[in-house]
Design a protein around this motif. Structure first.
Motif, PDB file in Angstrom:
ATOM      1  N   GLU A 151       0.972  -1.235   0.018  1.00 48.59           N
ATOM      2  CA  GLU A 151      -0.048   0.024   0.071  1.00 48.59           C
ATOM      3  C   GLU A 151       0.900   1.124   0.080  1.00 48.59           C
ATOM      4  OE1 GLU A 151      -0.020  -2.609   2.177  1.00 48.59           O
ATOM      5  OE2 GLU A 151      -2.098  -3.472   1.784  1.00 48.59           O
ATOM      6  N   GLU A 153       3.791   1.669  -1.197  1.00 50.28           N
ATOM      7  CA  GLU A 153       4.370   1.603  -2.764  1.00 50.28           C
ATOM      8  C   GLU A 153       3.338   2.204  -3.450  1.00 50.28           C
ATOM      9  OE1 GLU A 153       6.340  -1.873  -3.816  1.00 50.28           O
ATOM     10  OE2 GLU A 153       7.835  -1.665  -2.241  1.00 50.28           O
ATOM     11  N   ASP A 154       2.116   1.657  -3.486  1.00 51.09           N
ATOM     12  CA  ASP A 154       1.158   2.207  -4.420  1.00 51.09           C
ATOM     13  C   ASP A 154       0.861   3.735  -4.192  1.00 51.09           C
ATOM     14  OD1 ASP A 154       0.859  -0.454  -5.365  1.00 51.09           O
ATOM     15  OD2 ASP A 154      -0.945  -0.984  -3.897  1.00 51.09           O
ATOM     16  N   VAL A 155       0.873   4.286  -2.894  1.00 53.93           N
ATOM     17  CA  VAL A 155       0.713   5.532  -2.688  1.00 53.93           C
ATOM     18  C   VAL A 155       1.764   6.327  -3.253  1.00 53.93           C
ATOM     19  CG1 VAL A 155       0.591   7.269  -0.818  1.00 53.93           C
ATOM     20  CG2 VAL A 155      -0.622   5.372  -0.612  1.00 53.93           C
ATOM     21  N   LYS A 157       3.492   5.491  -6.047  1.00 55.71           N
ATOM     22  CA  LYS A 157       3.636   5.465  -7.581  1.00 55.71           C
ATOM     23  C   LYS A 157       2.286   6.388  -7.819  1.00 55.71           C
ATOM     24  CE  LYS A 157       5.087   0.736  -7.687  1.00 55.71           C
ATOM     25  NZ  LYS A 157       4.624  -0.657  -8.034  1.00 55.71           N
ATOM     26  N   THR A 158       1.138   6.510  -7.187  1.00 57.29           N
ATOM     27  CA  THR A 158       0.193   7.488  -7.549  1.00 57.29           C
ATOM     28  C   THR A 158       0.556   8.928  -7.454  1.00 57.29           C
ATOM     29  OG1 THR A 158      -0.643   7.545  -5.331  1.00 57.29           O
ATOM     30  CG2 THR A 158      -1.447   5.986  -6.697  1.00 57.29           C
ATOM     31  N   LEU A 159       1.650   9.172  -6.697  1.00 57.70           N
ATOM     32  CA  LEU A 159       2.080  10.279  -6.620  1.00 57.70           C
ATOM     33  C   LEU A 159       3.346  10.803  -7.581  1.00 57.70           C
ATOM     34  CD1 LEU A 159       2.257  10.918  -2.807  1.00 57.70           C
ATOM     35  CD2 LEU A 159       0.793  11.976  -4.325  1.00 57.70           C
ATOM     36  N   LYS A 160       3.547   9.761  -8.564  1.00 61.72           N
ATOM     37  CA  LYS A 160       4.318   9.829  -9.706  1.00 61.72           C
ATOM     38  C   LYS A 160       6.059   9.687  -9.016  1.00 61.72           C
ATOM     39  CE  LYS A 160       1.051  10.658 -12.508  1.00 61.72           C
ATOM     40  NZ  LYS A 160       0.540   9.535 -13.577  1.00 61.72           N
TER      41      LYS A 160
END
Length: 260
Positions: A151, A153-155, A157-160
């Protein structure tokens, strides 16, 4: 005075137990009439420490130097390998079996190879201390990085965020408790590596001093060397524990549970 009272309240039982062990050791040797050639009493060991300290100190400094240098190099190499293995599945599948196989080799078996390459002296002791402490650091750092919550890492990644950003801001901080746990294990192993090399291929250091003392049946001096090694190991272990508490205090659960 208040600090002393707090210390005794928190650590009185462990201190009393340690003192009790040495008292029982002393009494047992006296009652059983055990010769100091077989098992010296604690008072005899302390007397040997005081008597031979001018000669012990240079060996202590040599062992501490080789251990810390080897440990420092091992930490750097282990940290880099741990980051690489924890971040890459291919590196994990390639390097991890090699590390396990190498760590299974008795380190005393590689000391003659280092002596063949570099000659007897300080370098084999440094290299032995280095290789003996790499494995726990690699394993713990790689585990800490590989078990970061998806989770987080996903956050990122969503922040580029790039892979470097994720590694620097998420993976490495989350791996710090694992890293410091490995440091406390590795520093004790590094002393083992240094002393093993000193007993085989050195004319200085605690290991060499203990070999000379045992050959002359000066067993209290041999145990004095063991006490010095134990003291150095405990001191550095406590030092890393204090640093760990400062840096990774956020990762430790509180021990003072609310009651009532």
């Amino acid at each position: 005075m208040e600090r002393f009272k707090d210390f005794m309240r928190d650590n009185g039982a462990p201190v009393a137990l340690i003192v009790g062990v040495f008292v029982l050791w002393e009494v047992f040797c006296l009652v059983a009439g055990i010769s100091d050639i077989l098992l010296p009493r604690p008072t005899q060991i302390v007397a040997a420490l005081i008597r031979y300290w001018p000669a012990i100190w240079p060996h202590t400094w040599q062992t501490l130097y080789t251990t810390l240098v080897g440990f420092g190099i091992g930490v750097l190499v282990g940290l880099l390998l741990g980051i690489l293995i924890g971040s890459s599945r291919l590196a994990f599948r390639t390097a991890y079996p090699l590390l396990v196989g190498f760590s299974s080799i008795p380190k005393v078996a590689v000391v003659p190879i280092f002596v063949l390459w570099y000659g007897a002296g300080t370098v084999p002791a440094i290299l032995t201390a280095m290789i003996i402490c790499i494995f726990p650091i690699v394993v713990n750092v790689a585990t800490g990085i590989a078990t970061v919550e998806p989770e987080l890492e996903d956050v990122m990644k969503t922040l580029k965020a790039s892979r470097w950003d994720i590694l620097w801001n998420v993976s490495l901080p989350r791996a710090m408790p694992y890293f410091f746990a490995a440091l406390k294990v590795a520093i004790t192993l590094a002393f083992v590596g240094s002393v093993v090399a000193e007993t085989v291929a050195s004319n200085r250091g605690i290991g060499n001093m203990m070999m000379i003392a045992s050959s002359s049946f000066n067993v209290p001096l041999v145990f004095a060397g063991l006490f010095v090694l134990a003291g150095l190991g405990v001191a550095l272990y406590l030092l890393f524990s204090l640093i760990e508490a400062r840096i990774t205090g956020w990762a430790h659960r509180k021990t003072d549970l609310a009651t009532g």
